[in-house]
Scaffold this motif. Structure first.
Motif, PDB file in Angstrom:
ATOM      1  N   HIS A 176       0.764  -1.184   0.088  1.00  8.65           N
ATOM      2  CA  HIS A 176       0.051  -0.117  -0.021  1.00  8.65           C
ATOM      3  C   HIS A 176       0.804   1.358   0.080  1.00  8.65           C
ATOM      4  O   HIS A 176       0.483   2.360  -0.593  1.00  8.65           O
ATOM      5  N   ARG A 177       2.310   1.231   0.473  1.00 11.90           N
ATOM      6  CA  ARG A 177       2.857   2.496   0.657  1.00 11.90           C
ATOM      7  C   ARG A 177       4.279   2.497   0.733  1.00 11.90           C
ATOM      8  O   ARG A 177       4.584   1.073   0.812  1.00 11.90           O
ATOM      9  N   ALA A 178       4.776   3.503   0.792  1.00 10.73           N
ATOM     10  CA  ALA A 178       6.464   3.089   0.663  1.00 10.73           C
ATOM     11  C   ALA A 178       6.961   3.030   1.912  1.00 10.73           C
ATOM     12  O   ALA A 178       8.077   2.346   2.185  1.00 10.73           O
ATOM     13  N   GLY A 179       6.134   3.487   3.122  1.00  9.47           N
ATOM     14  CA  GLY A 179       6.715   3.230   4.439  1.00  9.47           C
ATOM     15  C   GLY A 179       5.712   4.277   5.341  1.00  9.47           C
ATOM     16  O   GLY A 179       4.752   4.861   5.007  1.00  9.47           O
ATOM     17  N   HIS A 180       6.143   4.247   6.547  1.00  3.25           N
ATOM     18  CA  HIS A 180       5.292   5.220   7.504  1.00  3.25           C
ATOM     19  C   HIS A 180       4.860   6.391   7.207  1.00  3.25           C
ATOM     20  O   HIS A 180       6.043   7.230   6.975  1.00  3.25           O
ATOM     21  N   GLY A 181       3.993   7.016   6.885  1.00  7.46           N
ATOM     22  CA  GLY A 181       3.433   8.282   6.364  1.00  7.46           C
ATOM     23  C   GLY A 181       3.971   8.508   5.025  1.00  7.46           C
ATOM     24  O   GLY A 181       3.938   9.885   4.692  1.00  7.46           O
ATOM     25  N   LYS A 182       4.551   7.662   4.252  1.00  2.00           N
ATOM     26  CA  LYS A 182       5.146   7.794   2.931  1.00  2.00           C
ATOM     27  C   LYS A 182       4.088   7.084   1.840  1.00  2.00           C
ATOM     28  O   LYS A 182       4.252   5.863   1.945  1.00  2.00           O
TER      29      LYS A 182
END
Ligand SMILES: [Zn+2]
Length: 459
Positions: A176-182
């Motif tokens: 879903h995402r590149a990382g926390h908050g990213k």
């Protein structure tokens, strides 16, 4: 009338690593219907009327087919293409390798993707692997838009497996995402599920489509703690539990990944998984090369298992599997060739032991009394390390991939088996006592002669 086929071989490798000489395997359709620990000429003649055929495989070891529990088939095309440095950048690690992998992942159109997958699976069969867990994360078109059939590429992976004849558990990846908050990076656009609802919908529709196929299972695989938020771990592990489907995730492979977990949650990955209820679904943690004592304890008490990929982990410089600590706690270990820097499950097996030897400057580390007692009780007179390693390449992987009746030469089990040619130089002077250690410590894909999946000869 009966369609039982009897296979004779010089040696059979039975559950627990027991080796018998001049045994036989009776196969009917896709199942093993009898295992004979010894077989003489009179028995063969006596039984002949009830048998469709007797096949003498000759000077071979007949073993369960290998189970490769962690694969990204398309990465096969990176082999031999990332083993160099640019003179201006002398600090290569996992993360820079990942850039090359992303570039490769963006390049395939659907037919090319199917073709590289097919080629990889075919190489597996040649290496004696009869079942693969494909951790499949390229879902969308090259620009990032879903295909009209959102599981187009997953279906192509399954088709590639069926085309060559290998058994498969397709582990559909949630990303879903590149990382926390990213948010996801542009290079990750082919992997992404925009929200949990669609992710679950695509997962369910793939699961429903393969029901009834005897060679295919579908599991779920949140990519990693980086790529998937907390709520997704809750929902996907619950989905796995409800559907009795395998649940795999990359875990504790990289120090950087653990730092990110500490930043986001103030906790290490296994502690986060525990909070999310992941241990409810018999999770499989891929790599687990960086575990704290608390995390080891969580895996043990939570009934998790570990899939190690030593040839890839050493290729990427990930770190060492804490094999002694895991086995002393009775944790099940399976094996995968992951990035396919090479495809050789015998090598994966022996590296689990060899990496312990190099670090501890000892021999036969995994045959310690503590480990042997844990797995074999008091049944053995001699502690062969090969007995500890052997199930990692077959039955353990089968369980991790959701096949409860696969991975051993056992009555009622699926008839996936291979023969290793004992007439080749690497096997000269083998005897019953040393066969299992010959296989674990000195065998290689070039010795595989016959490969059967579901009772059918595929090679
Ligand atoms: Zn992987």
């Amino acid at each position: 009338m009966s369609s039982v086929i009897r296979y004779l071989a010089r040696y059979l490798v039975l559950p627990g690593g027991d080796v018998v000489e001049h045994g036989a395997l009776d196969v009917c359709d896709d199942r093993i219907v009898a295992v004979h620990r010894s077989m003489n000429h009179h028995q063969i003649i006596r039984d002949r009327e009830s048998l469709a055929n007797v096949v003498d495989l000759g000077d071979v070891a007949l073993t369960p087919g290998g189970v490769n529990a962690h694969s990204h088939a398309f990465q096969r095309d990176l082999r031999g293409r990332t083993e160099w440095l640019h003179p201006d950048r002398e600090d290569e690690d996992f993360w820079s390798w990942r850039e090359a992998m992303y570039a490769l992942a963006l390049g395939f159109d659907a037919p090319a993707f199917e073709e590289v997958t097919r080629r990889c699976f075919l190489e597996m069969l040649h290496a004696g692997i009869t079942c693969v867990g494909e951790f499949h994360y390229i879902h969308h078109q090259q620009g990032g838009t879903p295909y009209p059939e959102p599981n187009e590429l997953a279906h192509r992976v399954i088709r590639a497996a069926k085309d060559v004849g290998i058994r498969i558990s397709l582990l559909r990846v949630a990303y879903h995402r590149a990382g926390h908050g990213k948010p996801a990076l542009s290079e990750q656009r082919r992997f992404i599920a925009p929200d949990l609802e669609r992710c679950l919908f695509w997962q369910q529709s793939l699961f429903d489509r393969v029901q009834g196929d005897p060679l295919v299972k579908v599991g779920v695989a949140p990519h990693s703690i980086r790529a998937v938020p907390f709520k997704w771990f809750e929902a996907l592990s619950s989905w796995a539990k409800t559907h009795d489907a395998p649940f795999h995730t990359h875990a504790c492979e990289q120090q950087g990944e653990i730092e990110q977990s500490l930043q986001e949650y103030g906790k290490r990955p296994m502690e986060v998984f525990d909070d999310a209820g992941v241990f409810e679904c018999s999770p499989v943690f891929v790599h687990a090369t960086h575990l704290s004592d608390r995390e080891l304890e969580l895996i043990e008490t939570g009934g998790g298992s570990v899939c190690a990929c030593p040839t890839t982990e050493r290729n990427l410089g990930d770190g060492f599997l804490p094999a002694t600590k895991l086995l002393e706690r009775g944790v099940r270990i399976s094996l995968g060739s992951d990035s396919h820097a090479e495809i050789d499950l015998w090598q994966e097996m022996r590296l689990v032991e060899y990496h312990e030897r190099l670090q501890k400057e000892r021999r036969n580390v995994l045959a310690s009394r503590a480990i042997m007692q844990k797995f074999f009780g008091d049944t053995l007179e001699r502690y062969d390390v090969a007995r500890v390693l052997w199930p990692m390449s077959n039955i353990n992987g089968a369980k991790d991939l959701g096949w409860q009746d696969l991975g051993e030469l056992r009555e009622g089990f699926l008839a996936d088996f291979v023969t290793v040619d004992l007439s080749k130089p690497a096997m000269w002077n083998v005897d019953r006592e040393s066969l299992l250690s010959h296989l674990v410590f000195a065998s290689h894909p070039g010795l595989v002669r016959d490969v059967f999946v579901g009772g059918k000869k595929v090679l």
